[in-house]
Design a protein around this motif. Structure first.
Motif, PDB file in Angstrom:
ATOM      1  N   ARG A 109      38.793  -1.608  38.324  1.00  0.00           N
ATOM      2  CA  ARG A 109      38.757  -2.969  38.868  1.00  0.00           C
ATOM      3  C   ARG A 109      40.068  -3.706  38.648  1.00  0.00           C
ATOM      4  O   ARG A 109      40.492  -4.495  39.486  1.00  0.00           O
ATOM      5  CB  ARG A 109      37.619  -3.751  38.228  1.00  0.00           C
ATOM      6  N   ASP A 110      40.720  -3.450  37.538  1.00  0.00           N
ATOM      7  CA  ASP A 110      41.950  -4.158  37.230  1.00  0.00           C
ATOM      8  C   ASP A 110      43.092  -3.802  38.171  1.00  0.00           C
ATOM      9  O   ASP A 110      43.911  -4.653  38.515  1.00  0.00           O
ATOM     10  CB  ASP A 110      42.377  -3.880  35.781  1.00  0.00           C
ATOM     11  N   VAL A 111      43.167  -2.550  38.621  1.00  0.00           N
ATOM     12  CA  VAL A 111      44.300  -2.120  39.454  1.00  0.00           C
ATOM     13  C   VAL A 111      43.937  -1.921  40.920  1.00  0.00           C
ATOM     14  O   VAL A 111      44.806  -1.584  41.718  1.00  0.00           O
ATOM     15  CB  VAL A 111      44.953  -0.818  38.913  1.00  0.00           C
ATOM     16  N   MET A 112      42.701  -2.182  41.310  1.00  0.00           N
ATOM     17  CA  MET A 112      42.274  -1.777  42.648  1.00  0.00           C
ATOM     18  C   MET A 112      42.922  -2.538  43.793  1.00  0.00           C
ATOM     19  O   MET A 112      42.988  -2.023  44.891  1.00  0.00           O
ATOM     20  CB  MET A 112      40.754  -1.790  42.779  1.00  0.00           C
ATOM     21  N   CYS A 113      43.412  -3.707  43.604  1.00  0.00           N
ATOM     22  CA  CYS A 113      44.066  -4.443  44.695  1.00  0.00           C
ATOM     23  C   CYS A 113      45.474  -4.858  44.329  1.00  0.00           C
ATOM     24  O   CYS A 113      46.027  -5.784  44.912  1.00  0.00           O
ATOM     25  CB  CYS A 113      43.241  -5.674  45.061  1.00  0.00           C
ATOM     26  N   LYS A 114      46.046  -4.194  43.363  1.00  0.00           N
ATOM     27  CA  LYS A 114      47.395  -4.528  42.916  1.00  0.00           C
ATOM     28  C   LYS A 114      48.391  -3.490  43.375  1.00  0.00           C
ATOM     29  O   LYS A 114      48.084  -2.303  43.399  1.00  0.00           O
ATOM     30  CB  LYS A 114      47.460  -4.559  41.386  1.00  0.00           C
ATOM     31  N   LYS A 115      49.587  -3.964  43.673  1.00  0.00           N
ATOM     32  CA  LYS A 115      50.693  -3.030  43.819  1.00  0.00           C
ATOM     33  C   LYS A 115      51.051  -2.590  42.409  1.00  0.00           C
ATOM     34  O   LYS A 115      51.033  -3.383  41.480  1.00  0.00           O
ATOM     35  CB  LYS A 115      51.888  -3.719  44.463  1.00  0.00           C
ATOM     36  N   ILE A 116      51.335  -1.311  42.250  1.00  0.00           N
ATOM     37  CA  ILE A 116      51.696  -0.821  40.922  1.00  0.00           C
ATOM     38  C   ILE A 116      53.038  -0.112  40.998  1.00  0.00           C
ATOM     39  O   ILE A 116      53.432   0.397  42.044  1.00  0.00           O
ATOM     40  CB  ILE A 116      50.625   0.129  40.336  1.00  0.00           C
ATOM     41  N   ALA A 117      53.723  -0.097  39.881  1.00  0.00           N
ATOM     42  CA  ALA A 117      54.998   0.612  39.801  1.00  0.00           C
ATOM     43  C   ALA A 117      54.717   2.103  39.652  1.00  0.00           C
ATOM     44  O   ALA A 117      53.747   2.501  39.010  1.00  0.00           O
ATOM     45  CB  ALA A 117      55.806   0.100  38.610  1.00  0.00           C
TER      46      ALA A 117
END
Length: 180
Positions: A109-117
């Motif tokens: 849930r924490d990374v599901m809609c985030k751009k990540i490096a």
């Protein structure tokens, strides 16, 4: 709609004795973006998350062996070959991430809609499909590039991937507030 994850153990091609999958039936997800996360920890320990929710499912196949990792195996997304028939995913994919460990539900849930490096040591691959040709460049430090097959159509996705995950997923967007 049916969503599945699976692997082959490398011992017997398409026979279900040598494969293991988990299949979940979910309410219709056509015509809208959804986040899908599939986690395989072992033959009887798999999870499928849709928009951060574990959707359960039933196991198929009977292999209890680990996944095959021979040099002749090629990972595929949106492709299934069984009994001399090819099944292809019919839809749009905006980004694929492959981790070297299983994520918890809160991490999903924490990374599901985030751009990540792409420089995380736990990230095996990050493919965002932003190229304009059939090569898909791995944005992680692994450098495992991919190739599109079957002449897919490229289009602007509009998928909700930003810099912050807000956990707002409903069947419609009426009366929803979004912070950018």
């Amino acid at each position: 709609s049916r969503i599945s994850i699976g692997y082959g153990d490398g011992e017997g091609e398409n026979n279900e004795v040598f494969r293991r999958s988990k299949i979940a039936e979910v309410p219709s997800i056509t015509g809208r973006w959804v986040h899908l996360s599939a986690i395989i920890r072992g033959a009887v320990d798999m999870d499928i998350f849709v928009n951060g929710i574990n959707v359960g499912g039933e196991y198929s196949g009977s292999s209890s062996l680990p996944m095959s990792s021979s040099n002749i195996d090629v990972a595929k997304i949106g492709y299934w070959y069984s009994n001399q028939s090819v099944f292809r995913f019919k839809g749009s994919i905006d980004e694929v991430r492959l981790w070297n460990r299983s994520l918890s539900q809160s991490e999903v849930r924490d990374v599901m809609c985030k751009k990540i490096a792409g420089n995380s040591s736990e990230l095996i691959g990050l493919w965002n499909f932003d190229e304009t040709n059939n090569q898909i460049l791995d944005q992680s430090s692994s450098g495992i590039n991919g190739v599109l097959h079957g002449s897919p159509t490229r289009q602007f996705s509009g998928a909700p991937i930003g810099n912050e995950s807000q956990y707002i997923y409903t069947s419609g967007l009426t009366d929803q507030n979004f912070n950018f």
